[in-house]
Motif scaffolding. Structure first.
Motif, PDB file in Angstrom:
ATOM      1  N   UNK A  62       0.820  -1.203   0.000  1.00 54.98           N
ATOM      2  CA  UNK A  62       0.000   0.000   0.000  1.00 54.98           C
ATOM      3  C   UNK A  62       0.862   1.264   0.000  1.00 54.98           C
ATOM      4  N   UNK A  63       1.888   1.262   0.866  1.00 52.75           N
ATOM      5  CA  UNK A  63       2.674   2.478   1.045  1.00 52.75           C
ATOM      6  C   UNK A  63       3.412   2.858  -0.243  1.00 52.75           C
ATOM      7  N   UNK A  64       4.039   1.858  -0.878  1.00 53.03           N
ATOM      8  CA  UNK A  64       4.751   2.140  -2.124  1.00 53.03           C
ATOM      9  C   UNK A  64       3.791   2.679  -3.179  1.00 53.03           C
ATOM     10  N   UNK A  65       2.616   2.047  -3.279  1.00 51.57           N
ATOM     11  CA  UNK A  65       1.634   2.503  -4.261  1.00 51.57           C
ATOM     12  C   UNK A  65       1.242   3.942  -3.985  1.00 51.57           C
ATOM     13  N   UNK A  66       1.041   4.244  -2.708  1.00 51.63           N
ATOM     14  CA  UNK A  66       0.617   5.605  -2.364  1.00 51.63           C
ATOM     15  C   UNK A  66       1.674   6.624  -2.766  1.00 51.63           C
ATOM     16  N   UNK A  67       2.934   6.258  -2.544  1.00 53.68           N
ATOM     17  CA  UNK A  67       4.001   7.193  -2.913  1.00 53.68           C
ATOM     18  C   UNK A  67       3.976   7.490  -4.406  1.00 53.68           C
ATOM     19  N   UNK A  68       3.897   6.415  -5.192  1.00 50.95           N
ATOM     20  CA  UNK A  68       3.869   6.587  -6.651  1.00 50.95           C
ATOM     21  C   UNK A  68       2.645   7.414  -7.061  1.00 50.95           C
ATOM     22  N   UNK A  69       1.494   7.045  -6.499  1.00 51.63           N
ATOM     23  CA  UNK A  69       0.261   7.767  -6.838  1.00 51.63           C
ATOM     24  C   UNK A  69       0.380   9.241  -6.451  1.00 51.63           C
ATOM     25  N   UNK A  70       0.981   9.487  -5.306  1.00 52.34           N
ATOM     26  CA  UNK A  70       1.099  10.873  -4.843  1.00 52.34           C
ATOM     27  C   UNK A  70       1.833  11.708  -5.879  1.00 52.34           C
ATOM     28  N   UNK A  71       2.927  11.159  -6.420  1.00 50.05           N
ATOM     29  CA  UNK A  71       3.657  11.896  -7.451  1.00 50.05           C
ATOM     30  C   UNK A  71       2.752  12.112  -8.665  1.00 50.05           C
ATOM     31  N   UNK A  72       2.051  11.041  -9.061  1.00 44.97           N
ATOM     32  CA  UNK A  72       1.281  11.111 -10.303  1.00 44.97           C
ATOM     33  C   UNK A  72       0.139  12.117 -10.252  1.00 44.97           C
TER      34      UNK A  72
END
Ligand SMILES: Nc1ncnc2c1ncn2[C@@H]1O[C@H](COP(=O)(O)OP(=O)(O)OP(=O)(O)O)[C@@H](O)[C@H]1O
Ligand SMILES: [Mg+2]
Lengths: 252, 285, 306
Positions: free
Chosen positions: C162-172
């Motif tokens: 979840x955390x990794x996905x959130x980081x990527x999504x946050x940038x996007x």
């Protein structure tokens, strides 16, 4: 009137429920300059745009009555034919910004897909530009965009564009109100020249201008044609009290 | 006493300004990191595989000299077919919306374009599967193109509509007054005057779908060989990157980095070109 | 003076043809315009119809069902709903300060100049990078970094989750709220700002008590648009979330979002109810994103009409 080129019979125009032109009956002789005057919002523009069927382009604008051009009812014709026979010049110069000066003049042919031989095109362009006294000024920059010209030149270009189509009647809606005094007088001189071949109807707020350029004047008030008479007659001895009030500046 | 208070407020103001600048500048960090990383890894791949990388087929794991020819060709074909459908359709729809600003039907049409713009790409993929894959018995490049075309439409439509709405009415009137029929007013005057806005929308939509993967998963599906048939599965750049990136083999990862570099350059160039077109081709009034 | 053209007959004939084509063109435009309505209704109908087998099999319990086990033919969407909400909201939480920072800097502090222009264009480019590339980069660079963080914090070092996905999504999703926020902040009437300055307010006080309150609904709309984007984002998330149907225990657990399950399992779904359950996820996703996007657009148009 025998030689009337344009005649309206009980012409009515509406914007939705707003009745803007009320039973206008007018009969305009050939090769004359007619000035249309009246206070703001009295329906001058609306009437003018009714003549070449531009009125109905506005959503929920409607019109009733008849307008005869050489005894043919404009209201029964397809608008395209009407507009080919009745040219129009607008308040603000509106040359096509994507076309050169040359192409702007023959825009009516070019954009309608009418192919003409090059010599013929050149002749039309030169002829029309000469007519509006613009040829000398632009003949060396015909390939420049029309929007490079000054306001007055642009307006004359727009007149040339209308003239190039060889219409029978030319409509002008406050053609000089966006121009400086010098350009205005150039355009006014044009009217005398154009009158030889066309019938001109000119909406104007400027009484001096009407007096200077027109043979006849029509006075509109609240959608009605109050008075239509010889210009001199109208300015010296108006028949209707509303005309008199307007001319003497008692309401604006 | 008062002086100190004012100094404190000024200090606070400066602090927050600096903080905002810090935050906004750090937005750029991930993008730069990604660009640098992909430049590095991608060039490494191209260096080891040579420029045949662009014209070779992928090799099985362990063999050197693989390439992405099938994906490159596939992407070009799929995007071209999508564009051929979506661009004219989108421009016409944009014209419809800008010409019928007040009509009830246009209102609903506009609403639907708005809805379509927000639909997740994976959902478009599902729908394309049921419309064009299942009834015709298999994955196909054509179904992928159509899925991408649906993704392009809202972008083309909205940019066309917004551009044409901004053109002055006087232009339209000048054309009508010359006796031009409706279709010529639109096609010869209105569209040419708004061409820069329309084109940048078109380019943006192409850039957007060039990297879309999700709608292709169940439509174009992917293909390890070069294929030019629209009725058969076809490889595309983003599909190749996805498949190889999630595989456990380093050789394939390298291929995927190379492909990422090519795709990234392609997409960024399109975006930059869009900005240039929007500025250069603008018709001056 | 002679008249220039003898082509009047030609002209009128041409016009005759124009008249016919004119009505054809009008009709063509209407057909194209209305086909958008057909398209969207078609999408909705397809999703609903294809979800029917699953609706029949699982009913309303589908949304709250805690297990997703295709082998046992049990389909509960709760783990994916939770995964989607967790990743999206975490991503928003991370990205909002950054996008508001960009919005304020470009909208108020430095609206002109080449450096701000560069920043603006760069932020817009963030939205241009394909999501597979984000996913791939996340897999190669971000996941190992998250793994070391997990080791430090004493969680199981998986990296993907979840955390990794959130980081990527946050940038996007940064650009969505940032560009909208910037243009709204620029629309704040300078009259209001000057009024505050004339009372002795500092720059920050103007931002805080004039600009933010004035643009509040618009900024919120930007957040909604970012959220809509985050909810539906598929590829980047699929690549770094770890793909498990178990309910995530904490923000470092692997999981799945609605979109990532569909991407992973759609082509493997070998029986009708399984496939239909996946499509029902798509339907839910569709409805949620439509509502959020519409709400966002409504807010924006309300703001710009004022
Ligand atoms: N596009 C329109 N839609 C609705 N009503 C209109 C529109 N244009 C004009 N009207 C109405 O029609 C009336 C007449 O307008 P018109 O433009 O003909 O006046 P005018 O005599 O040309 O005035 P002016 O001297 O200011 O140009 C006005 O009262 C106006 O309210
Ligand atoms: Mg007027």
């Amino acid at each position: 009137m025998e030689s009337a080129i344009l005649r309206s019979v009980n012409y009515n125009a509406y914007f939705g429920d707003n009745h803007v032109c009320k039973d206008v009956n007018i009969s305009i002789p050939k090769n004359e300059v007619v000035a249309v005057m009246g206070p703001s919002g009295c329906g001058k523009t609306t009437f003018l745009r009714g003549i070449n069927r531009m009125h109905e382009l506005i959503p929920n604008a409607t019109a009733k009555g008849q307008i005869f051009l050489n005894d043919e009812d404009v209201m029964e014709m397809h608008p395209i034919f009407v507009r080919l026979k009745i040219g129009m010049v607008f308040q603000r110069p509106n040359p096509f910004p994507n076309l050169s000066i040359y192409d702007n003049v023959i825009a009516g042919y070019k954009l309608n897909g009418i192919k003409l031989p090059k010599a013929e095109r050149d002749r039309i362009v030169e002829h029309s530009l000469t007519r509006v006294a613009l040829w000398k000024e632009v003949k060396d920059s015909l390939n420049k965009k029309g929007s490079f010209l000054s306001g007055g030149q642009q307006q004359r270009l727009c007149i040339a564009r209308a003239v190039a189509m060889e219409p029978e009647v030319l409509l002008f809606d406050e053609p000089t109100s966006a121009l400086d005094p010098i350009s205005t007088s150039t355009v006014e001189e044009l009217f005398h020249e154009l009158k030889k071949n066309y019938t001109l109807i000119i909406v104007t707020h400027n009484m001096q201008q009407a007096a200077r350029v027109s043979d006849r004047t029509a006075f509109f008030y609240m959608g009605e044609l109050v008075e239509f008479d010889d210009t001199k007659q109208m300015f010296t001895n108006p028949r209707d009290v509303r005309t008199q009030n307007y001319i003497t500046g008692r309401f604006s | 006493m008062k002086d100190i208070h004012i100094k404190f407020r000024i200090g606070k103001s400066i602090f927050f300004q600096a903080f905002a600048i810090l935050l906004s500048v750090s937005c750029v960090i991930p993008l730069v990191a990604i660009l640098l990383y992909i430049l590095d890894a991608g060039f490494k791949t191209i260096r080891t595989n040579g420029f045949q990388f662009l014209t070779n087929l992928p090799k099985p794991v362990g063999e050197a000299g693989g390439g992405i020819a099938n994906a490159l060709l596939g992407s070009i074909i799929i995007i071209t077919v999508a564009s051929v459908v979506a661009i004219p359709f989108g421009i016409l729809c944009g014209i419809y919306l800008s010409e019928n600003r007040k009509s009830r039907w246009a209102y609903w049409s506009r609403l639907c374009v708005d809805i379509l713009q927000g639909v997740p790409s994976i959902v478009i993929g599902i729908v394309a599967y049921f419309w064009l894959v299942k009834p015709f018995g298999g994955f196909s490049a054509f179904s992928g193109s159509m899925a991408l075309a649906i993704m392009m439409l809202p972008i083309v439509i909205r940019s066309t509509e917004e551009t044409l709405k901004l053109l002055p009415d006087s232009l339209r009137e000048a054309a009508y007054a010359l006796g031009m029929p409706f279709h010529r007013v639109i096609l010869k005057v209105i569209v040419p005057c708004g061409i820069s806005g329309i084109l940048s929308g078109v380019m943006l939509s192409v850039a957007r779908i060039a990297g879309e993967t999700a709608p292709l998963l169940f439509t174009a599906f992917g293909n390890p060989y070069v294929s030019m048939r629209l009725d058969k599965p076809m490889q595309s750049m983003p599909l190749l990157i996805f498949n190889y990136a999630t595989s456990p083999y380093n050789d394939w990862h390298d291929l995927a980095w190379g492909a990422s570099l090519v795709l990234l350059v392609w997409v960024l160039l399109l975006n930059i070109l869009t900005k240039i077109i929007a500025r250069r081709w603008k018709v001056q009034f | 003076m002679e008249t220039p053209s003898g082509n009047k007959g030609n002209r009128l004939k041409r016009s005759q043809r124009h008249i016919k084509f004119e009505s054809f063109f009008r009709r063509l435009l209407s057909v194209v315009g209305l086909s958008m309505i057909v398209l969207v209704i078609g999408i909705m109908i397809t999703l609903v119809v294809q979800s029917i087998p699953s609706l029949k099999a699982s009913g309303a319990g589908y949304l709250w069902g805690k297990t997703w086990d295709p082998v046992a033919d049990v389909y509960g969407a709760y783990p994916f709903l939770l995964g989607t909400l967790l990743t999206s909201f975490l991503a928003l939480l991370i990205s909002i300060p950054f996008s508001f920072g960009v919005a304020v800097v470009l909208g108020e502090y430095y609206p002109k100049g080449w450096l701000p222009d560069l920043l603006k264009n760069t932020v817009e480019l963030i939205a241009a990078v394909p999501s597979v590339i984000y996913g791939f980069w996340g897999l190669a660079v971000l996941v190992p970094m998250v793994r070391t963080i997990e080791v430090k914090l004493g969680y199981e070092p998986i990296g993907m989750g979840i955390f990794s996905s959130s980081l990527i999504l946050a940038v996007m999703v940064i650009p969505y709220a940032a560009t909208l926020g910037r243009s709204l902040i620029q629309m704040v009437p300078s009259m209001l700002k000057e009024a505050a300055y004339s009372l002795g307010a500092t720059r920050w006080e103007v931002v805080k008590s004039v600009i933010f309150p004035y643009t509040r609904s618009g900024l919120f709309a930007g957040v909604l648009l970012s959220l809509g984007r985050a909810l539906g984002e598929t590829m980047a998330v699929t690549m770094v979330i770890g793909n498990t149907s178990l309910i995530p225990k904490n923000i470092f657990s692997p999981g799945n979002t609605m979109a990532s399950v569909i991407a992973n399992e759609f082509t493997e779904a070998d029986h009708p109810v399984y496939l239909s359950a996946l499509i029902e996820l798509g339907l839910v996703l569709f409805l949620v994103t439509v509502v959020i996007n519409m709400a966002g657009k409504k807010l924006i148009s309300g703001f710009t009409n004022e």
